[in-house]
Every structure is written in structure tokens, then in C-alpha cells.
Design an enzyme around this catalytic site. Sequence first.
Site, PDB file in Angstrom:
ATOM      1  N   LYS A  33     -11.630  -4.250  -5.079  1.00 40.45           N
ATOM      2  CA  LYS A  33     -12.677  -3.262  -5.372  1.00 40.45           C
ATOM      3  C   LYS A  33     -12.101  -1.891  -5.674  1.00 40.45           C
ATOM      4  O   LYS A  33     -12.763  -1.061  -6.278  1.00 40.45           O
ATOM      5  CB  LYS A  33     -13.722  -3.185  -4.253  1.00 40.45           C
ATOM      6  CG  LYS A  33     -13.179  -2.972  -2.854  1.00 40.45           C
ATOM      7  CD  LYS A  33     -14.333  -2.923  -1.848  1.00 40.45           C
ATOM      8  CE  LYS A  33     -14.153  -3.817  -0.657  1.00 40.45           C
ATOM      9  NZ  LYS A  33     -12.922  -3.643   0.110  1.00 40.45           N
ATOM     10  N   LYS A  92      -4.887 -10.195  -7.145  1.00 40.02           N
ATOM     11  CA  LYS A  92      -6.231 -10.544  -6.667  1.00 40.02           C
ATOM     12  C   LYS A  92      -7.247  -9.527  -7.206  1.00 40.02           C
ATOM     13  O   LYS A  92      -6.878  -8.389  -7.545  1.00 40.02           O
ATOM     14  CB  LYS A  92      -6.274 -10.613  -5.149  1.00 40.02           C
ATOM     15  CG  LYS A  92      -6.186  -9.292  -4.435  1.00 40.02           C
ATOM     16  CD  LYS A  92      -6.544  -9.486  -2.969  1.00 40.02           C
ATOM     17  CE  LYS A  92      -6.481  -8.167  -2.240  1.00 40.02           C
ATOM     18  NZ  LYS A  92      -7.376  -8.075  -1.124  1.00 40.02           N
ATOM     19  N   LYS A 123       0.830  -1.215   0.000  1.00 41.67           N
ATOM     20  CA  LYS A 123       0.000   0.000   0.000  1.00 41.67           C
ATOM     21  C   LYS A 123       0.856   1.252   0.000  1.00 41.67           C
ATOM     22  O   LYS A 123       0.465   2.262  -0.574  1.00 41.67           O
ATOM     23  CB  LYS A 123      -0.993  -0.004   1.178  1.00 41.67           C
ATOM     24  CG  LYS A 123      -2.121  -1.000   0.959  1.00 41.67           C
ATOM     25  CD  LYS A 123      -3.412  -0.606   1.641  1.00 41.67           C
ATOM     26  CE  LYS A 123      -4.550  -1.523   1.199  1.00 41.67           C
ATOM     27  NZ  LYS A 123      -5.764  -1.380   1.953  1.00 41.67           N
TER      28      LYS A 123
HETATM   29  N1  AQP Z   1      -9.958 -11.350  -4.661  1.00 41.04           N
HETATM   30  C1  AQP Z   1     -10.331 -11.872  -3.509  1.00 41.04           C
HETATM   31  N2  AQP Z   1     -10.577 -13.200  -3.411  1.00 41.04           N
HETATM   32  C2  AQP Z   1     -10.975 -13.723  -2.228  1.00 41.04           C
HETATM   33  N3  AQP Z   1     -11.165 -13.014  -1.106  1.00 41.04           N
HETATM   34  C3  AQP Z   1     -10.938 -11.689  -1.162  1.00 41.04           C
HETATM   35  N4  AQP Z   1     -11.025 -10.694  -0.246  1.00 41.04           N
HETATM   36  C4  AQP Z   1     -10.683  -9.524  -0.808  1.00 41.04           C
HETATM   37  N5  AQP Z   1     -10.373  -9.707  -2.110  1.00 41.04           N
HETATM   38  C5  AQP Z   1     -10.505 -11.052  -2.347  1.00 41.04           C
HETATM   39  C6  AQP Z   1     -11.472 -10.878   1.115  1.00 41.04           C
HETATM   40  O1  AQP Z   1     -12.501  -9.929   1.376  1.00 41.04           O
HETATM   41  C7  AQP Z   1     -12.475  -9.579   2.773  1.00 41.04           C
HETATM   42  C8  AQP Z   1     -12.608  -8.109   2.955  1.00 41.04           C
HETATM   43  O2  AQP Z   1     -11.529  -7.449   2.359  1.00 41.04           O
HETATM   44  P1  AQP Z   1     -11.271  -5.897   2.651  1.00 41.04           P
HETATM   45  O3  AQP Z   1     -12.241  -5.084   1.917  1.00 41.04           O
HETATM   46  O4  AQP Z   1     -11.232  -5.655   4.102  1.00 41.04           O
HETATM   47  O5  AQP Z   1      -9.829  -5.647   2.147  1.00 41.04           O
HETATM   48  P2  AQP Z   1      -9.070  -6.187   0.930  1.00 41.04           P
HETATM   49  O6  AQP Z   1      -8.664  -7.620   1.169  1.00 41.04           O
HETATM   50  O7  AQP Z   1      -7.963  -5.212   0.677  1.00 41.04           O
HETATM   51  O8  AQP Z   1     -10.136  -6.168  -0.251  1.00 41.04           O
HETATM   52  P3  AQP Z   1     -10.068  -5.363  -1.579  1.00 41.04           P
HETATM   53  O9  AQP Z   1     -11.325  -5.645  -2.322  1.00 41.04           O
HETATM   54  O10 AQP Z   1      -8.786  -5.653  -2.293  1.00 41.04           O
HETATM   55  O11 AQP Z   1     -10.126  -3.879  -1.052  1.00 41.04           O
HETATM   56  P4  AQP Z   1      -9.185  -2.658  -1.418  1.00 41.04           P
HETATM   57  O12 AQP Z   1      -9.253  -2.578  -2.925  1.00 41.04           O
HETATM   58  O13 AQP Z   1      -9.787  -1.500  -0.742  1.00 41.04           O
HETATM   59  O14 AQP Z   1      -7.804  -2.969  -0.911  1.00 41.04           O
HETATM   60  C9  AQP Z   1     -11.188 -10.149   3.332  1.00 41.04           C
HETATM   61  O15 AQP Z   1     -11.511 -11.311   4.076  1.00 41.04           O
HETATM   62  C10 AQP Z   1     -10.385 -10.520   2.112  1.00 41.04           C
HETATM   63  O16 AQP Z   1      -9.529 -11.640   2.307  1.00 41.04           O
END
Ligand code: AQP
Length: 344
Positions: A210, A207, A125
Site C-alpha cells: 500500500k 509484493k 526498510k
Molecule cells: N501483497 C501481499 N499479498 C499477501 N498478503 C499481504 N500482506 C501485505 N501485503 C501482501 C499481508 O497484509 C497484512 C498486513 O500487512 P501490514 O500492513 O501490517 O504490513 P505489510 O506486510 O508491510 O503490508 P504493506 O501493504 O506492504 O504495507 P507497507 O506498504 O506499509 O509496508 C500482513 O498479514 C501481510 O502479510
Amino acid sequence: MCATEQNTTGQTARKKRIFSGIQPTGVFTLGNYLGAVKNWVAMQEEYDCAYSIVNMHAITVRQDPAKLKKQTLDSYALMLACGVDPQKSIAFIQSHVRTHAELAWVLDCYTQFGELSRMTQFKDKSAKNADNINAGLFTYPSLMAADILLYQADLVPIGEYQKQHLELTRDIANRFNGLYGNVFTIPDPLIPKAAARVKSLQDPAKKMSKSDENPNAYISILDEPGSIIKKCKRAVTDSDTVVCYAEGKDGVNNLITIYAAVTGKSFEEVAREFDGKGYGVFKQAVGEAVAEHLRPIREEYARLSADPAYLETCYTEGARRALSISNRTLEKVYKKVGFVKPCL
Ligand code: AQP
């Protein structure tokens, strides 16, 4: 407010407690849903669950305030639309429960600089946000530890992406318990059997996220069916034509994982179904199956978001329950570290 159940000897046993959270950084993706929230829903029967929209984590990256506010409320509604039941689980918004920030500060003082420096998410990040490498981005694992330890969670559902954080939470808790006695339950990882790891549709080495700048890289769970099908058709695959799960076929493997997760079929069944049919037919089928799988969520979300008063009742009650449990832990911690209790 502990959920209980009868054990085989007729005694009342405490259900194991789970904590998990999701950041309101955008509409949940299919990855968030298949990898996390879908399992949260399933776990509500067996466990005593606390689920949070972790808006305090979201501000480690600069957010537009009006957008964050809207996304927080939308994410709460989405969590319920996915099937989190606010009667069964504690469903709350993190910033409503002051104990999170308070315990995070104490835990900051029991977390080492070196430990935080090794967090891969901090490295990722800070590389992505080179103009805003703030202290919160560095110390957010202590806030995450507070989120979990406040509820004395026995289990934390984790995907591949959060193993390191839970390890650090356990280290912090063990360190604190070693100094002051058994204050915190040491949480174990819960790796759900059915949690899919969903990759970006445009770069299957990454991965699905969002906050990806390219909307074709992710399927949001509120995308319209036409858009979902279009994104699947544009998904990066390879120059081969055979639909099978194999090394070096990351793009196809990702689509097979998605199709299997939404249809309940095995990878072998998927390969047999599309034997000799080529990628075009396969991608169309993946898009249609995903759109159909998400349809009830889209409909429930539309219904819930038309009723803000109901949502307000749910998150207010969620905050009340979360505060009542978490404050017990915080009071214990304050006492252990030697903070004087006021007579307020
Ligand atoms: N691609 C993924 N496949 C499986 N699980 C996923 N998670 C996130 N992306 C995938 C799971 O979603 C939960 C919540 O995630 P978060 O929003 O707290 O943070 P993150 O993992 O950083 O998700 P994003 O979508 O990638 O958000 P941003 O873009 O804001 O960084 C977690 O349990 C995560 O494992």
C-alpha cells in the site's frame, strides 16, 4: 472474556486465540485483503480473535501526523467493512492499549542485538528510509512479539512475509519462559489455505504494497471499478499470449492468482476459460471480477464512515477488552522480572 465452545464430551473448552494486525499506512490493498483480512473474517467463527490497527508500528517510518490519524480511523472502518465483527472479535487500535508499549520495553531487554540485525524487514526498510534508520525500526520485532504474547495467542496467521518475525517471537517467549516459568503461550504459525500472495502489478517480483510510490502497482480496496480495470489492463505481463500458470510468467501468474482468489476458480479452470483468448480479454475479466468482488466492501465502508460515533463505540470497547486481557499478562511479567506493584 474468553470465547468458549462445547467439546464432544459436553465440557466447555476455550477456543484457540489468534492475534493479527495491520498497519494504517494507507488504504488496504487487494494483497492485504486476499492475503490477510479476508482470512481474519473467516477465522472469527472458529477462533477467539484479536485484530489490531497497529499504528505504533507505522511510525517506524516517518508519517504525517494528520494523515496517520485519518488513516488509522479509516483503516479501522475498513477492517469492519471487510467483515471483522467487533462483537465476535476484539477489534482495536494499538496505541489505545498501553500494555503493548510496556511489554515491548521489557521484551527489548530480552532480545539480542544480533537477532534484530538479522531481520530482513529491517534491512529492507532501512535501505528504503536511509535518512531515518531509527531505533524503533530496529526494535519493532519486540513490539510485534509483545502484540502477540500479551494475548497469549495460540496461533498467528502468517504469510510468507512474516515467518521470520514469528520465529523471533517464539525465541523471545521461550527465552523468557526458560528464565521465569510458563509466562507466555508459545504461538504457532497458522498458514491459511486460501491466503493469496499478491504481487505488484508493475513489478511482479515484488509484493503488492500500500505504500508503493506507483499507484498503478497496487489495487486499493476502495478503488473505483474503472480504476481497477485500468490498473489490471496496464499490469506488466510478458510477450507470450497464453494464459497459464507457469515458471517465468510472474505477471500472468499474479493475475491468475488474483482472478482465482476472487472467483473461487482453480488455476486450471482459469487457463481453460481463457484458452485462445489472449491477454487483453483476460486482463479485462480480472479487472471486472476484482471490482465486483470489492463492491460490497466499498458500500459497507461508505456506510460505516458516515457513522463516526458508532466507530468510536466499537474501538473504545475493543480497547477496553484488549486492555483487560493484556494487562493480566503484563502484571505477570512485571512480577516475574521483579517490579514492585504500587497501591494506586
Ligand atoms: N501483497 C501481499 N499479498 C499477501 N498478503 C499481504 N500482506 C501485505 N501485503 C501482501 C499481508 O497484509 C497484512 C498486513 O500487512 P501490514 O500492513 O501490517 O504490513 P505489510 O506486510 O508491510 O503490508 P504493506 O501493504 O506492504 O504495507 P507497507 O506498504 O506499509 O509496508 C500482513 O498479514 C501481510 O502479510
